[in-house]
Scaffold this active site. Sequence first.
Site, PDB file in Angstrom:
ATOM      1  N   ARG A  72       0.836  -1.203   0.000  1.00  0.00           N
ATOM      2  CA  ARG A  72       0.000   0.000   0.000  1.00  0.00           C
ATOM      3  C   ARG A  72       0.862   1.242   0.000  1.00  0.00           C
ATOM      4  O   ARG A  72       1.765   1.395   0.821  1.00  0.00           O
ATOM      5  CB  ARG A  72      -0.913   0.008   1.238  1.00  0.00           C
ATOM      6  CG  ARG A  72      -1.684   1.314   1.467  1.00  0.00           C
ATOM      7  CD  ARG A  72      -2.830   1.478   0.486  1.00  0.00           C
ATOM      8  NE  ARG A  72      -3.445   2.784   0.521  1.00  0.00           N
ATOM      9  CZ  ARG A  72      -4.527   3.091   1.230  1.00  0.00           C
ATOM     10  NH1 ARG A  72      -5.118   2.180   1.960  1.00  0.00           N
ATOM     11  NH2 ARG A  72      -5.038   4.306   1.172  1.00  0.00           N
ATOM     12  N   ARG A 125      -5.276   1.332  -5.024  1.00  0.00           N
ATOM     13  CA  ARG A 125      -4.469   0.733  -3.956  1.00  0.00           C
ATOM     14  C   ARG A 125      -4.471  -0.786  -4.031  1.00  0.00           C
ATOM     15  O   ARG A 125      -5.442  -1.383  -4.481  1.00  0.00           O
ATOM     16  CB  ARG A 125      -4.951   1.194  -2.595  1.00  0.00           C
ATOM     17  CG  ARG A 125      -6.386   0.809  -2.316  1.00  0.00           C
ATOM     18  CD  ARG A 125      -7.035   1.718  -1.327  1.00  0.00           C
ATOM     19  NE  ARG A 125      -7.393   2.943  -1.999  1.00  0.00           N
ATOM     20  CZ  ARG A 125      -8.320   3.767  -1.615  1.00  0.00           C
ATOM     21  NH1 ARG A 125      -8.996   3.545  -0.542  1.00  0.00           N
ATOM     22  NH2 ARG A 125      -8.597   4.850  -2.287  1.00  0.00           N
ATOM     23  N   ASP A 150      -6.605  -1.767   1.188  1.00  0.00           N
ATOM     24  CA  ASP A 150      -7.085  -0.741   2.106  1.00  0.00           C
ATOM     25  C   ASP A 150      -7.831  -1.457   3.216  1.00  0.00           C
ATOM     26  O   ASP A 150      -8.734  -2.257   2.940  1.00  0.00           O
ATOM     27  CB  ASP A 150      -8.022   0.219   1.370  1.00  0.00           C
ATOM     28  CG  ASP A 150      -8.474   1.384   2.225  1.00  0.00           C
ATOM     29  OD1 ASP A 150      -7.704   1.826   3.101  1.00  0.00           O
ATOM     30  OD2 ASP A 150      -9.603   1.862   2.017  1.00  0.00           O
ATOM     31  N   ASP A 196      -9.906  -0.609   6.689  1.00  0.00           N
ATOM     32  CA  ASP A 196     -10.494   0.437   7.519  1.00  0.00           C
ATOM     33  C   ASP A 196     -11.161  -0.180   8.728  1.00  0.00           C
ATOM     34  O   ASP A 196     -11.999  -1.080   8.588  1.00  0.00           O
ATOM     35  CB  ASP A 196     -11.549   1.227   6.737  1.00  0.00           C
ATOM     36  CG  ASP A 196     -10.952   2.155   5.708  1.00  0.00           C
ATOM     37  OD1 ASP A 196      -9.836   2.661   5.944  1.00  0.00           O
ATOM     38  OD2 ASP A 196     -11.589   2.384   4.679  1.00  0.00           O
TER      39      ASP A 196
END
Length: 168
Positions: free
Chosen positions: A90, A99, A102, A104
Amino acid sequence: MSSAVPARTRAYVALGANIGEPVRHLRAAVVDLNTLPGTTVVARSSLYRSAPVGLLDQPDFINAVVSVDTTLAPLELLHALLAIEARHGRVRSVPNAPRTLDLDLLLHGDTTMTSPELTLPHPRMHERAFVLLPLVEIAPDVVLPGLGLAHGFLPAVASQEIARSEPM
């Protein structure tokens, strides 16, 4: 003398990728999550294909959500997620850029917090089909602290382009 076992908290992590081999990166990230200290992956959604948000001139994303039971505090878990992203190549250039991976942190139990590093619940999760659909798939009755039931936000994101593609 007894040693207390740290409490385990249910947390939800969104996964996304759109360059390299997105499906391979997401599946490998789930394996990586399961190796974090005090952390066990307990559920994983299907994979979903979604159109990019913000920066539109890029490939579609592959997205998913997993739930984990963890003894890690929110910031410890966030730092572990960032380390997994880095191991998968990343690079953070501009917001919403393509990307390889990712991750989150969406929810960490019923924790609500706002800090320079982390906001919980994730501030835009209730506005994004690519988060809500896989989240509700694995946790139909999950509550977004301060907002309400996640599935209650599905009608508001119904027009966003997303399609279930395959099992995780």
